[in-house]
Design an enzyme around this catalytic site. Structure first.
Site, PDB file in Angstrom:
ATOM      1  N   ASN A 201      59.472  15.173 -14.048  1.00 20.63           N
ATOM      2  CA  ASN A 201      60.283  14.259 -14.868  1.00 20.63           C
ATOM      3  C   ASN A 201      60.379  12.886 -14.197  1.00 20.63           C
ATOM      4  O   ASN A 201      60.605  12.806 -12.984  1.00 20.63           O
ATOM      5  CB  ASN A 201      61.695  14.874 -14.998  1.00 20.63           C
ATOM      6  CG  ASN A 201      62.568  14.164 -16.011  1.00 20.63           C
ATOM      7  OD1 ASN A 201      62.159  13.953 -17.149  1.00 20.63           O
ATOM      8  ND2 ASN A 201      63.775  13.795 -15.596  1.00 20.63           N
ATOM      9  N   HIS A 237      64.615   5.769 -20.904  1.00 20.79           N
ATOM     10  CA  HIS A 237      65.800   4.898 -20.868  1.00 20.79           C
ATOM     11  C   HIS A 237      65.330   3.491 -21.249  1.00 20.79           C
ATOM     12  O   HIS A 237      64.641   2.833 -20.453  1.00 20.79           O
ATOM     13  CB  HIS A 237      66.403   4.872 -19.459  1.00 20.79           C
ATOM     14  CG  HIS A 237      66.975   6.181 -19.023  1.00 20.79           C
ATOM     15  ND1 HIS A 237      68.083   6.743 -19.620  1.00 20.79           N
ATOM     16  CD2 HIS A 237      66.594   7.045 -18.052  1.00 20.79           C
ATOM     17  CE1 HIS A 237      68.367   7.890 -19.025  1.00 20.79           C
ATOM     18  NE2 HIS A 237      67.466   8.107 -18.076  1.00 20.79           N
TER      19      HIS A 237
HETATM   20  O1  G2I Z   1      70.593   7.256 -13.898  1.00 28.95           O
HETATM   21  C1  G2I Z   1      70.325   7.831 -15.135  1.00 28.95           C
HETATM   22  C2  G2I Z   1      69.517   9.094 -14.980  1.00 28.95           C
HETATM   23  C3  G2I Z   1      68.135   8.779 -14.440  1.00 28.95           C
HETATM   24  N1  G2I Z   1      67.314   9.990 -14.377  1.00 28.95           N
HETATM   25  C4  G2I Z   1      67.892  11.094 -13.663  1.00 28.95           C
HETATM   26  C5  G2I Z   1      69.298  11.399 -14.153  1.00 28.95           C
HETATM   27  O2  G2I Z   1      69.858  12.440 -13.398  1.00 28.95           O
HETATM   28  C6  G2I Z   1      70.163  10.167 -14.100  1.00 28.95           C
HETATM   29  O3  G2I Z   1      71.475  10.545 -14.556  1.00 28.95           O
HETATM   30  C7  G2I Z   1      72.552   9.859 -13.991  1.00 28.95           C
HETATM   31  C8  G2I Z   1      73.833  10.366 -14.632  1.00 28.95           C
HETATM   32  O4  G2I Z   1      73.811  10.058 -16.004  1.00 28.95           O
HETATM   33  C9  G2I Z   1      75.044   9.669 -13.993  1.00 28.95           C
HETATM   34  O5  G2I Z   1      76.254  10.286 -14.446  1.00 28.95           O
HETATM   35  O6  G2I Z   1      72.582  10.073 -12.631  1.00 28.95           O
HETATM   36  C10 G2I Z   1      73.605   9.306 -11.997  1.00 28.95           C
HETATM   37  C11 G2I Z   1      73.495   9.451 -10.493  1.00 28.95           C
HETATM   38  O7  G2I Z   1      72.221   9.190 -10.025  1.00 28.95           O
HETATM   39  C12 G2I Z   1      74.959   9.785 -12.474  1.00 28.95           C
HETATM   40  O8  G2I Z   1      75.967   8.972 -11.941  1.00 28.95           O
HETATM   41  C13 G2I Z   1      76.899   9.619 -11.144  1.00 28.95           C
HETATM   42  C14 G2I Z   1      77.657   8.569 -10.345  1.00 28.95           C
HETATM   43  O9  G2I Z   1      76.730   7.893  -9.511  1.00 28.95           O
HETATM   44  C15 G2I Z   1      78.712   9.233  -9.534  1.00 28.95           C
HETATM   45  O10 G2I Z   1      79.481   8.248  -8.872  1.00 28.95           O
HETATM   46  C16 G2I Z   1      79.588  10.095 -10.395  1.00 28.95           C
HETATM   47  O11 G2I Z   1      80.506  10.815  -9.595  1.00 28.95           O
HETATM   48  O12 G2I Z   1      77.792  10.341 -11.959  1.00 28.95           O
HETATM   49  C17 G2I Z   1      78.740  11.076 -11.209  1.00 28.95           C
HETATM   50  C18 G2I Z   1      79.564  11.950 -12.147  1.00 28.95           C
HETATM   51  O13 G2I Z   1      80.153  11.160 -13.129  1.00 28.95           O
END
Ligand code: G2I
Length: 450
Positions: A201, A237
């Site tokens: 992915n 995205h």
């Molecule tokens: O960044 C968008 C996505 C890119 N591809 C891989 C995916 O796994 C990624 O997802 C995002 C989530 O949507 C976010 O929710 O990944 C982020 C982290 O790399 C996630 O963010 C994290 C924050 O960094 C944290 O501070 C927070 O505690 O989300 C956590 C839960 O809300």
């Protein structure tokens, strides 16, 4: 004859699948007026990322349950969430999502096993041999816990560098184990859960560019050497700096031509109104044009919880109202309100209808053969879709004269060669089921025809 083996482990022991059957049967009785049901009519799943912390919000859960047929835990299956200290696994939040999905008859995508981000602090300092051991133990721990319950796993996520060169991204895995870490992760994953589709992915690989070329070369190499890989995930995205590429469909197709499924795994498109809707249409149409594009997942239910909430990139606004992009996706999937809507008098094939009836044609102590007869209504039909909900314990080992897709224990069957029927004419498909202690009859849902 296609072979389908449904595996029930953690969920079956928790007794959750029976509830899934009931709810999924209710879904199947509806017209294709939700994203999940419309996508099912195209032989695809339509999923969303889900956060366990929002499941208690009634509008969130209601929108999720009504519209989607697959879920991806947004953060709850990542390494920092599941193995915060070495060898000590915690699945509470991820289990909440998986249990919820199963109770609604939804599939689950696993995200993600090996990724440079959201790693707990104990991983990076490990030496090479220890890191290899830890990586394999992490894969085994996750995949073992959810064995048989995950339709596709993102085994390795984002291992390639952005930019022009198409090289590998620096990470503890890359830096200490070298290029071979990806192959090793896939081999370990195959052994851990042979039923799961194993995906690579990444993002910014949606069009043809240096990064997607590098992933393409890796997949080609894996296929030529028998390294187990089944699918490639295109995160998708998009925003004004990174728009839907004009060669999106072509890029999906060239990967599919390598002999892997392709999936749109984290779709979101910043914007609003008709422009955003038009971009979503492009994405859905690209997937539908590629027969090995098996499903799409949007990266969240509502704009208010999106990782890019300022860009309002999803299909429902902060109050769970359907946005223009929602209608565009539903329409592109052939759902009601657009082309393919049975109520749209402009469509050829309107008036097409069918009925489905079930009989047990053979019976023995541990199993039985079932047959579903499809009969066209007053007009000729060119295709049909029938749903069969199995009792919780039962599993189907083979099916003939039809092509099934699974959502929980609901199988949606479409024609293999026998879609075209004259008015009033019939065809049938058959299957062999193991009773596993339940002699109850399956339920046949609404038959739809076009
Ligand atoms: O960044 C968008 C996505 C890119 N591809 C891989 C995916 O796994 C990624 O997802 C995002 C989530 O949507 C976010 O929710 O990944 C982020 C982290 O790399 C996630 O963010 C994290 C924050 O960094 C944290 O501070 C927070 O505690 O989300 C956590 C839960 O809300």
């Amino acid at each position: 004859m296609s072979m389908i083996v449904r595996r029930l482990s953690r969920a079956a022991t928790a007794g959750l699948v029976a509830a899934a059957a009931l709810t999924a049967a209710a879904h199947s009785a509806e017209a294709a007026d939700t994203l999940g049901s419309a996508a099912a009519g195209q032989g695809r799943y339509f999923g969303t990322a889900v956060a366990a912390s929002h499941l208690g919000e009634s509008d969130y859960a209601a929108t999720l349950d009504r519209e989607f047929s697959s879920v991806t835990p947004e953060n709850e299956m990542k390494w920092d969430a599941t193995e915060p200290s070495r060898g000590s696994f915690t699945f509470t939040s991820a289990d909440r999502i998986v249990d919820h999905a199963q109770s609604q008859g939804m599939d689950v995508r696993g995200h993600t096993l090996v990724w440079h981000s959201q790693l707990p602090s104990w991983v990076s300092p490990l030496g090479a041999q220890d890191l290899r051991t830890a990586m394999n133990a992490h894969i085994n721990g996750l995949m073992g816990h959810y064995k048989g319950e995950i339709h596709s796993w993102d085994v390795v996520n984002e291992a390639f560098q952005d930019g022009g060169s198409g090289t590998r991204r620096s990470s503890p895995f890359q830096d200490k184990l070298g290029d071979g870490f990806i192959e090793e992760a896939f081999r370990t994953a195959r052994a851990a859960d042979p039923a799961a589709k194993l995906c690579y992915n990444d993002y910014n690989t949606d069009g043809v560019n240096a990064k997607s070329n590098a992933v393409y070369d890796m997949v080609k190499d894996f296929k030529s050497r028998g390294v187990p890989i089944d699918c490639v995930g295109f995160q998708s995205h998009f925003n004004s700096n990174s728009p839907v590429p004009s060669d999106y469909r072509h890029n999906l197709q060239r990967f599919a031509d390598l002999g892997v499924d392709v999936q749109i795994t984290e779709l979101d498109i910043e914007g609003s109104g008709s422009a955003q809707a038009a971009d979503y249409t492009k994405v859905v149409e690209a997937c539908l044009a590629v027969s090995r594009c098996t499903g799409m997942t949007v990266w969240g239910v509502t704009d208010k919880y999106s990782w890019r909430s300022g860009g309002t990139p999803l299909l429902f606004d902060g109050d769970y109202n359907e946005k223009p992009a929602y209608g565009a996706v539903l329409s592109a999937l052939g759902g009601s309100g657009g082309p393919g809507d049975p109520g749209d008098p402009g469509d050829p094939g309107d008036g097409a209808s069918c009925t489905a009836t079930y009989t047990r044609t053979a019976d023995w102590s541990s199993g039985y053969n079932g047959q579903v007869t499809i009969t066209a209504g007053a007009e000729p039909i060119s295709s049909w879709t029938a749903t069969v909900t199995l009792p919780a314990q039962q599993s189907v080992s083979s099916l003939w004269n039809g092509t099934p897709t699974w959502s929980g224990n609901v199988m949606t069957v479409r024609p293999s060669w026998n879609g075209t029927l004259a008015a009033g004419a019939s065809t049938s498909f058959g299957f062999t089921a193991a009773k596993n202690g339940s002699d109850a009859a399956p339920t046949v849902g609404t038959c739809t025809a076009s």
